[in-house]
Design an enzyme around this catalytic site. Structure first.
Site, PDB file in Angstrom:
ATOM      1  N   HIS A 204       0.808  -1.230   0.000  1.00 43.35           N
ATOM      2  CA  HIS A 204       0.000   0.000   0.000  1.00 43.35           C
ATOM      3  C   HIS A 204       0.834   1.269   0.000  1.00 43.35           C
ATOM      4  CE1 HIS A 204       1.075  -0.220   4.268  1.00 43.35           C
ATOM      5  NE2 HIS A 204       0.866   1.079   4.291  1.00 43.35           N
TER       6      HIS A 204
HETATM    7  C1  UD1 Z   1      -1.256   5.977   5.763  1.00 40.89           C
HETATM    8  C2  UD1 Z   1       0.154   6.368   6.203  1.00 40.89           C
HETATM    9  C3  UD1 Z   1       1.097   5.181   6.007  1.00 40.89           C
HETATM   10  C4  UD1 Z   1       0.574   3.958   6.710  1.00 40.89           C
HETATM   11  C5  UD1 Z   1      -0.863   3.676   6.285  1.00 40.89           C
HETATM   12  C6  UD1 Z   1      -1.396   2.559   7.125  1.00 40.89           C
HETATM   13  C7  UD1 Z   1       0.745   8.721   5.906  1.00 40.89           C
HETATM   14  C8  UD1 Z   1       1.547   9.680   5.120  1.00 40.89           C
HETATM   15  N1  UD1 Z   1       0.653   7.476   5.420  1.00 40.89           N
HETATM   16  O1  UD1 Z   1      -1.203   5.692   4.377  1.00 40.89           O
HETATM   17  O2  UD1 Z   1       2.366   5.529   6.551  1.00 40.89           O
HETATM   18  O3  UD1 Z   1       1.408   2.871   6.378  1.00 40.89           O
HETATM   19  O4  UD1 Z   1      -1.679   4.828   6.497  1.00 40.89           O
HETATM   20  O5  UD1 Z   1      -2.409   1.863   6.490  1.00 40.89           O
HETATM   21  O6  UD1 Z   1       0.227   9.069   6.937  1.00 40.89           O
HETATM   22  N2  UD1 Z   1      -8.734   5.536   2.187  1.00 40.89           N
HETATM   23  C9  UD1 Z   1      -9.985   4.988   2.321  1.00 40.89           C
HETATM   24  N3  UD1 Z   1     -10.451   4.719   3.568  1.00 40.89           N
HETATM   25  C10 UD1 Z   1      -9.727   4.969   4.677  1.00 40.89           C
HETATM   26  C11 UD1 Z   1      -8.461   5.540   4.548  1.00 40.89           C
HETATM   27  C12 UD1 Z   1      -7.976   5.802   3.298  1.00 40.89           C
HETATM   28  O7  UD1 Z   1     -10.671   4.735   1.342  1.00 40.89           O
HETATM   29  O8  UD1 Z   1     -10.218   4.680   5.788  1.00 40.89           O
HETATM   30  C13 UD1 Z   1      -8.197   5.790   0.838  1.00 40.89           C
HETATM   31  C14 UD1 Z   1      -8.460   7.200   0.336  1.00 40.89           C
HETATM   32  O9  UD1 Z   1      -8.696   7.123  -1.016  1.00 40.89           O
HETATM   33  C15 UD1 Z   1      -7.149   7.910   0.584  1.00 40.89           C
HETATM   34  C16 UD1 Z   1      -6.123   6.790   0.423  1.00 40.89           C
HETATM   35  O10 UD1 Z   1      -6.775   5.611   0.884  1.00 40.89           O
HETATM   36  O11 UD1 Z   1      -6.933   8.950  -0.284  1.00 40.89           O
HETATM   37  C17 UD1 Z   1      -4.849   7.018   1.205  1.00 40.89           C
HETATM   38  O12 UD1 Z   1      -5.129   7.275   2.572  1.00 40.89           O
HETATM   39  P1  UD1 Z   1      -4.091   8.107   3.478  1.00 40.89           P
HETATM   40  O13 UD1 Z   1      -4.575   8.175   4.862  1.00 40.89           O
HETATM   41  O14 UD1 Z   1      -3.738   9.386   2.806  1.00 40.89           O
HETATM   42  O15 UD1 Z   1      -2.764   7.274   3.404  1.00 40.89           O
HETATM   43  P2  UD1 Z   1      -2.516   5.707   3.496  1.00 40.89           P
HETATM   44  O16 UD1 Z   1      -2.099   5.220   2.164  1.00 40.89           O
HETATM   45  O17 UD1 Z   1      -3.644   5.057   4.181  1.00 40.89           O
HETATM   46  N1  UDP Z   2      -3.567  -5.528   9.164  1.00 44.15           N
HETATM   47  C1  UDP Z   2      -4.887  -5.909   9.418  1.00 44.15           C
HETATM   48  N2  UDP Z   2      -5.683  -6.252   8.353  1.00 44.15           N
HETATM   49  C2  UDP Z   2      -5.233  -6.242   7.074  1.00 44.15           C
HETATM   50  C3  UDP Z   2      -3.896  -5.853   6.828  1.00 44.15           C
HETATM   51  C4  UDP Z   2      -3.103  -5.489   7.898  1.00 44.15           C
HETATM   52  O1  UDP Z   2      -5.332  -5.934  10.565  1.00 44.15           O
HETATM   53  O2  UDP Z   2      -6.009  -6.579   6.168  1.00 44.15           O
HETATM   54  C5  UDP Z   2      -2.726  -5.118  10.299  1.00 44.15           C
HETATM   55  C6  UDP Z   2      -1.408  -5.863  10.430  1.00 44.15           C
HETATM   56  O3  UDP Z   2      -1.558  -7.027  11.197  1.00 44.15           O
HETATM   57  C7  UDP Z   2      -0.503  -4.835  11.093  1.00 44.15           C
HETATM   58  C8  UDP Z   2      -1.068  -3.510  10.631  1.00 44.15           C
HETATM   59  O4  UDP Z   2      -2.349  -3.772  10.081  1.00 44.15           O
HETATM   60  O5  UDP Z   2      -0.629  -4.877  12.500  1.00 44.15           O
HETATM   61  C9  UDP Z   2      -0.179  -2.906   9.586  1.00 44.15           C
HETATM   62  O6  UDP Z   2      -0.799  -1.774   9.052  1.00 44.15           O
HETATM   63  P1  UDP Z   2      -0.449  -1.192   7.630  1.00 44.15           P
HETATM   64  O7  UDP Z   2       0.220  -2.223   6.802  1.00 44.15           O
HETATM   65  O8  UDP Z   2      -1.683  -0.568   7.125  1.00 44.15           O
HETATM   66  O9  UDP Z   2       0.535   0.010   7.984  1.00 44.15           O
HETATM   67  P2  UDP Z   2       2.104   0.112   8.254  1.00 44.15           P
HETATM   68  O10 UDP Z   2       2.466  -0.838   9.318  1.00 44.15           O
HETATM   69  O11 UDP Z   2       2.808  -0.148   6.954  1.00 44.15           O
HETATM   70  O12 UDP Z   2       2.280   1.530   8.637  1.00 44.15           O
END
Ligand code: UD1
Ligand code: UDP
Length: 363
Positions: A204
């Protein structure tokens, strides 16, 4: 006298949960301030329910947007709450925009900031997370480093020794606290998977999925792997990745099974039963290491070098050939590495420090 827990995304909910439990167990006064960065049911609410977290006192509903827009909204709204609540200390965890906004808002109000998972560095300043973690560390008063290596990194950047506490990573606490509960669920059966006979994928990261060349390299590598080993692949797809895949028009051959993001217990079961995990997630690199499952990281660098050092993880980047080569190596490797992220008592250690800090500086 209270502690403000600022969080906003899936990994923060999971990794803060052991600290929240421990604050509760100690009868300490605290409240949750949710920025609303994540808001979809399966990225947010499901974790509150399953991990039995107390309701957030505030949800700032910042939502999605560009980095500046999202961080700016959060900063302004967090500041307002902190000015009203006047907590003694603010806790943030990890490296998201929520963390940067929380740490910055608190430090500008002269409220003590505690950063959980401090001192991680990918040394890649193009990653938004790297900027967030560096800035959060440098405006924090208490830095909870998961390993000795992260402590050394902080010392190397001139952070005073007295601010740093090596606690282990709260992800170990979360895994230990939830694994037994996970085993009561029939996740693999429901997905028609057999333990030890499938690959699990999560990807992601902005730098991967927002770049069609890198994203298609990842998907092609995984498709080739599935064919070579005649093994099913399951990919609980993050909303960002789903959106980018649809927009990009990248061709997929049907061998990867895309499913919705899972709750924590189901996901732990999927990790534990996989013969190999391919990921660009930070938390998943750690959890596979803790669970004894080999991992291939779909990135050029990692801020979790301990996983590579102990042998649970290999960095493959995003080119399909390299992914296949690394996967072959990890599939035949021994799994007798030692978890470098602590003993599952990080939450206790962190709360002990917070308790002392509040005791010394009550107003
Ligand atoms: C964010 C964090 C990343 C983390 C990830 C965990 C930053 C810069 N990035 O990335 O470090 O690894 O969360 O999962 O803070 N969206 C939805 N529903 C949601 C949330 C997001 O549909 O509940 C979609 C939206 O289209 C949004 C995109 O995902 O634009 C990205 O969401 P965003 O919170 O900007 O960053 P993540 O990629 O989730
Ligand atoms: N995770 C979850 N469901 C999923 C994918 C990930 O509960 O479908 C959990 C996973 O076990 C871990 C956390 O989400 O604890 C990791 O989050 P993510 O990969 O979104 O973010 P990152 O760690 O890269 O910031």
């Amino acid at each position: 006298m209270s502690t403000a827990i600022i969080l906003g995304t899936r990994p923060e909910l999971i990794k803060m949960s052991p600290i929240i439990r421990e604050l509760d167990r100690n009868g300490m006064e605290f409240f949750i301030l949710h920025t609303g960065q994540h808001y979809s049911y399966n990225m947010d609410r499901v974790f509150f329910d399953q991990l039995e977290l107390p309701e957030a006192k505030y949800n700032l509903e910042a939502g999605s947007g560009t980095h500046g827009e999202q961080t700016g909204k959060m900063l302004a709204r967090i500041e307002k709450v902190l000015m009203e609540e006047k907590p003694a200390i603010v806790l943030v965890q990890g490296d998201t925009n929520t963390v940067l906004a929380g740490a910055l808002a608190a430090s500008k109000l002269n409220i003590k900031v505690a950063h959980v998972e401090a001192g991680l560095r990918s040394n890649d300043r193009r990653m938004p997370e790297e900027i967030n973690r560096v800035l959060a560390d440098h405006c924090s008063d208490f830095l909870f480093a998961p390993t000795e290596g992260s402590r050394k990194t902080l010392l190397g950047e001139g952070i005073p020794e007295k601010k740093i506490f090596v606690t282990g990573n709260t992800v170990v606490d979360a895994v230990f606290q939830n694994l037994k509960l996970a085993e009561e669920k029939t996740t693999l059966k429901e997905l028609g998977l057999r333990s030890g006979n499938y690959f699990l994928v999560t990807a992601h990261r902005q730098e991967n999925v927002d770049d069609p060349v890198r994203f298609s390299g990842i998907l092609r590598g995984i498709e080739e792997l599935s064919k070579e080993f005649d093994t099913p692949v399951v990919y609980p797809i993050h909303p960002r990745s789903k959106m980018r895949l649809e927009e990009s028009g990248i061709k997929i051959n049907g061998s990867i099974r895309f499913i919705e993001p899972l709750d924590y217990l189901d996901f732990l079961n999927l990790e534990k039963g996989a013969s190999l995990v391919l990921t660009d997630s930070g938390g998943v690199q750690e959890e596979t290491c803790i669970l004894g499952v080999p991992c291939v990281t779909l990135r050029d660098n990692t801020e979790r070098p301990e996983t590579v050092e102990v042998g649970s993880n290999m960095l493959a980047g995003t080119e399909s050939e390299k992914i296949v080569v690394c996967a072959r190596k990890m599939l035949v490797k021994g799994k007798d590495w030692k978890n470098p992220f602590g003993d599952g008592k990080a939450g206790e250690k962190i709360v002990r420090v917070i308790k002392m800090a509040i005791g010394k500086n009550p107003c």
